[in-house]
Write an enzyme that holds these catalytic residues in place. Sequence first.
Site, PDB file in Angstrom:
ATOM      1  CD  GLU A 113      -3.148  -1.094   2.126  1.00 46.54           C
ATOM      2  OE1 GLU A 113      -3.016  -0.351   3.104  1.00 46.54           O
ATOM      3  OE2 GLU A 113      -4.121  -1.840   1.961  1.00 46.54           O
ATOM      4  CD  GLU A 151      -4.658  -5.793   2.222  1.00 47.62           C
ATOM      5  OE1 GLU A 151      -5.433  -5.029   2.848  1.00 47.62           O
ATOM      6  OE2 GLU A 151      -3.427  -5.718   2.296  1.00 47.62           O
TER       7      GLU A 151
END
Length: 856
Positions: free
Chosen positions: A434, A531
């Site tokens: 991320e 995710e």
Amino acid sequence: SLRGSWRLRSGNGSVSLRAEVPGCVHTALLRRGLIQDPYYRFNDVMYRWISLDNWTYSRTFKTPLDIRKWQKVNLVFEGVDTVAQILLNNVTLGRTDNMFNRYSFDITSVLQEVNFVEVRFLSAVSYAAEQSRCHKAHGIPPACPPPVQKGECHVNFIRKEQCSFSWDWGPSFPTQGIWKDVKIEAYNHYHLIYFSLSPFFVKSSQQWCLEIESVFDVVSSKPVAGLVTVNIPKLQTQQTFSVKLQPGEGSIVLIVNINKSSAVEAWWPNGHGKQTGYNMTTTFIMEAGCQIEKLSKVYFRTVELVQEPIPGSPGLSFYFRINGRPIFIKGSNWIPADSFQDRVTYDTLRLLLKSAADANMNALRVWGGGVYEQDEFYDICDEIGIMIWQDFMFACALYPTDQNYLESVRAEVSHQVRRLKSHPSIILWSGNNENEAAIASNWFSIPSSDIGVYIKDYVTLYVKNIREIVLSEDKSRPFVASSPTNGLQSVKEGWLSQDPYDTHYGDTHFYDYNNDCWNWTMYPKTRFASEYGFQSWPSFSTIEKVSSPEDWSYTSNFSLHRQHHEDGNIQMLQEIGRHFKLPQSTDPVKKFKDVIYLTQVMQAQCVKTETEFYRFSQSEIIKGEGHTMGALYWQLNDIWQAPSWASLEYGGKWKLLHYFAQNFFAPLLPVAYEDKGMLHIYGVSDLHVDHKLTLRVVVHAWGSLEPVCSLAKEGVTVKAQSAVPIYKEYISDLLERCRNCTRKSCVITFCLVGEDGLQSPTNHYFLSSLKDAVGLEKTQLSALVSQQDDVYIFVLQTTAIAPFVSLDVGSIKGRFSDNGFLMTEKKKVVVFYPWEPTSVEELERSLTLTSLLDVV
């Protein structure tokens, strides 16, 4: 080996004890009874002092008599956690500052007959703070975790497990210790440090070949010559090479061509074939020094990450081809199995990974805020066919790029790639978790005038250093710089895309706790969902071990303390409230247990809806979106006993979500969704051939175990490895057909049945929220338990339709064949697979049966 008993003392010497190596300070104190279970109640905060102190490990060892005759002797640490000064006989050998590195110190000139080795640790917390203070150039956010995590600051300044300073599902235990093996290596002439295998399939000659890389340390001042023989008996392959090793550290690469007349069985992911491995012996016979014989297991498989234009859709595909076959990736995300790595045994790993395979998973992502897992982890994945998306250990933060830091990272990456690249299970290296998104979405509110510095840092770290090393060390598998990323599109935009969450490229992470999770239209029709997820509480038996009776309420201090995600407990109640009645019991413990049960039901149903959406989107493009080829929900396992996104509790117990996963990841599955009043059913298949099947659709009224109506559609073709529409009908027509039905009074179940016993799980579709269901009656559930060989049979009976029937045997270790199901027949047989010895009596005594109407 210097494993075993060491001395451990605190900074001022006031605490001194025996400690096991490998190990850490916390587990040493716990073993000697000097602290309670660190996971008990509020001990994560109470024991903060442990990680703020500077501890020292020491021991003496005798030099084996014949050590004099060796030209070189090294002291090798496979893993030091984290910042330490290493001394031998009061001579400083060097310092360590990276938990993920291997450290080797030349001790040839320092060695005596009796030796005293010391590892003087510095608190990771104070080191990180100091590093941050010294970094004058520009700030490196985030400084600290959110207060709800009760964590420590500046974790991005230390090369250590990032979640050890706290995370939104885990505690802050910044450990100190010698977390992997320590050993003395003595050798003459030459020594083998790394040995790795990479298989390649050569298309032009239609032949497998094997690249063998050996990294040596050559002590002698002249080159060492000799012969290397590689033998793979099962494949009638034997080759001998003459080699010359140059002085110093260097590597040799040998290419072995596999005998063309041998049929090579490839390694396949779980559900797609066998995980065949071949025994191989490599013998080094050099003119000087001893002979080395290396035994290894070699696997043959190819992997490609395909990013190509898709007709009718802007952007690029993003999917994996294994051995030339596109594979839909089904699985979850892996986090460290414990705050204290020395407690993670082979059995711990085996249980968790086997549970993933048993739930029809074929992949896990080793997430970048934890650790590069131990060798056994990847060995088990190789054996059971679990593909690994391997992150490098950088997560949710920006990182420094000064020279010392980069050198440490380069050594770490090179070590980890060499250590791990022989594993067929690893199919992808990914630079970070991320961090591209953090810059693109400006999580840390960096002024636009300064953003250029951080972009430069990002490219320096992940592209010019990490990627460069990965590409030079391992040409056998793909690399992406981040997750989520837009893949080739991110590369095109200078490695940082405007929107890494773009559904037309790469992978996405998606979380939304404010909308209705039963509504599939809220989910991104992405190329790859790496995710996504929802929280739940672990079962009462798991919480009970680390709490006291005053904690057993959803609003207790303990329940708030364990929740590290802002407003997490409230969000769960909101999600539950959309579809279920909230518990109103006046008995606080009953109410707590009811809420726990409902959080698990809610989590299972939400992740089911979302995963089924990703699976049925694999073969279609709608408004330019689709061709979803991966679903990895967040997260597989837990690091401690607390509310989280996991489907396996700390200790390995299956939550209802994990039982649901077994069904929503089934190789053959019918999936239903509703669009503008129309019910659509898709046939989803991971099977390698087309099948002609019968779709059975049964409608039940909530008030009766007798079906209201049923329909069998025969000759339905479910195509190999795809998702195809197989049935549609307006819900109004369906209800009319099943005369006495309304949306609130009836439920739909359906399954696919074929020849030779081929059958999908039975799936269900709710036509309304269950809090609005009409005709649901409280049922009498009963179970008869018996033993059959080494499993136990539970024969369940019900007097009425029972939604979300849950069997719980407390802390007896094991799992059921099915759980959390909709019971629409009088009788159902469920099997219990024990993980440790138990008995019928013990199971009967511990059994709790719950269904939705038991919640009051």
